[in-house]
Design an enzyme around this catalytic site. Structure first.
Site, PDB file in Angstrom:
ATOM      1  CE  LYS A  12     105.963  45.065  94.012  1.00  0.00           C
ATOM      2  NZ  LYS A  12     105.942  45.959  95.184  1.00  0.00           N
ATOM      3  CG  HIS A  18     105.032  44.551  68.357  1.00  0.00           C
ATOM      4  ND1 HIS A  18     104.118  43.990  67.496  1.00  0.00           N
ATOM      5  CD2 HIS A  18     105.139  43.704  69.399  1.00  0.00           C
ATOM      6  CE1 HIS A  18     103.680  42.863  68.007  1.00  0.00           C
ATOM      7  NE2 HIS A  18     104.283  42.656  69.148  1.00  0.00           N
TER       8      HIS A  18
END
Length: 359
Positions: free
Chosen positions: A22, A137
């Site tokens: 892609k 995170h």
């Protein structure tokens, strides 16, 4: 007479891209391509959420063009991670790096920020101070990776990525929190590509230094392609490290100087701190006023709830019926910000000082 060929001229033959790739056009790296497995990950709601997370949170209130997102940053990290792994594979056959290893490194680079909350690194401080939760995170990124893998049936779509490969990806995202699978113990140096706990030099920093400086309008001088070209794995006292040619020492110094400049001029900008503190006060006020909002925020560690937590929260706060929240945003819009009354150097390294702000 010479015969004239009236047949239509043959169309030029173009080399077709592999079906598995892609292609993206990136503002920092130009044209980049990612493998099919990464494309499948990109086309999931969990990854698309990153489009709604600005890389630098509220920094656009100080630097108007700093509106880039974690979506493009993650693509950039994936790209650089693939280049670095491929370079080591090509130049050091003794390391036994294969295509699967390169793919896992790319997937780790792609997914390393899945667990970021709204408004940059603001959310980690908010979770600690208001919600009293020790939250980082990287841990949430691994949770979101598991959630994404199960919710989108990626185990069926990406059969080439086995359970030990997924465990390896998690270890690269959060090296301190997840053990390296036995299969990859001899390639532990690959953990240093995305999140380098050894030297602090990794592709995550390379991309966000370049990307942030571009959108902040600050010039930087280091070139990640030189780091990649001159990278080699060297064993020292039984441990393998990703190292760079001795002639790169100036570039290494420039890399950390760039980090210091970005922290001083942008990440730790005192006006940005004032705005972040005002947003935190607005969140507190909305949680006190709106029980439904308070319950949602309190359950943010649930991946389904976390999906709803993006920078769009700021607009939701703007539409609040709370008088206190409205007053705060009126002050932000009219630039009547909190004032910096005092500053305290806590002795940390450059760029890691805490600025104390009072209204």
């Amino acid at each position: 007479m010479e015969k004239i060929n009236l047949q239509e001229p043959q169309q030029p033959k173009f080399k077709k891209l592999k079906k598995e790739t892609k292609v993206f056009q990136d503002a920092v790296h130009g044209t980049i391509s990612i493998p099919y497995a990464c494309k499948v990950v990109v086309d999931t709601p969990e990854f698309q959420r990153l489009r709604r997370l600005r890389q630098l949170g509220m920094a656009y209130m100080v630097y108007p063009s700093a509106t880039h997102t974690r979506f493009e940053h993650s693509l950039g990290v994936c790209h650089l991670a693939g280049l670095l792994a491929a370079n080591l594979k090509e130049n050091q056959e003794e390391l036994s790096i294969d295509e699967k290893d390169v793919l896992c490194v790319q997937l780790a680079g792609l997914c390393h920020d899945l667990g970021h909350g709204p408004l940059g690194h603001f959310w980690e401080g908010f979770a600690r101070n208001k919600l009293k939760k020790e939250w980082i995170h990287e841990e949430m990124s691994v949770r979101m990776l598991d959630h994404m893998w199960e919710k989108n049936a990626l185990k069926d779509s990406l059969k080439e990525v086995h359970d030990d490969d997924l465990a390896f990806i998690k270890a690269m995202i959060h090296p301190k929190g997840y053990p390296l699978p036995e299969k990859y113990r001899s390639k532990d140096f690959l953990l240093q590509i995305v999140s380098n706990e050894k030297t602090g030099i990794d592709v995550d920093k390379w991309d966000y230094f370049l990307r942030d400086s571009l959108h902040l309008g600050l010039k930087v001088t280091f070139d990640p392609k030189r780091f990649i070209e001159y990278s080699r794995v060297i064993e020292h006292k039984g441990e393998k490290f990703i190292c760079f040619r001795d002639k790169m020492y100036r570039e290494v110094l420039e890399l950390f100087q760039t980090r210091c400049v970005l922290h001083l001029k942008a990440y730790k900008h005192k006006v940005l701190h004032c705005i972040d503190l005002m947003i935190m006060d607005a969140l507190h006020a909305e949680m006190d006023y709106n029980e439904e909002f308070e319950q949602m925020v309190s359950k943010f560690e649930d991946p389904e709830v976390f999906m709803k937590l993006t920078d769009e929260m700021v607009q939701r706060l703007r539409e609040s019926r709370s008088g206190d929240v409205k007053k705060i945003f009126h002050r932000i819009d009219t630039r009547k910000l909190y004032k910096c009354k005092d500053e305290k150097d806590d002795g940390n390294k450059c760029g890691e000082n805490e600025v104390k702000i009072k209204n």
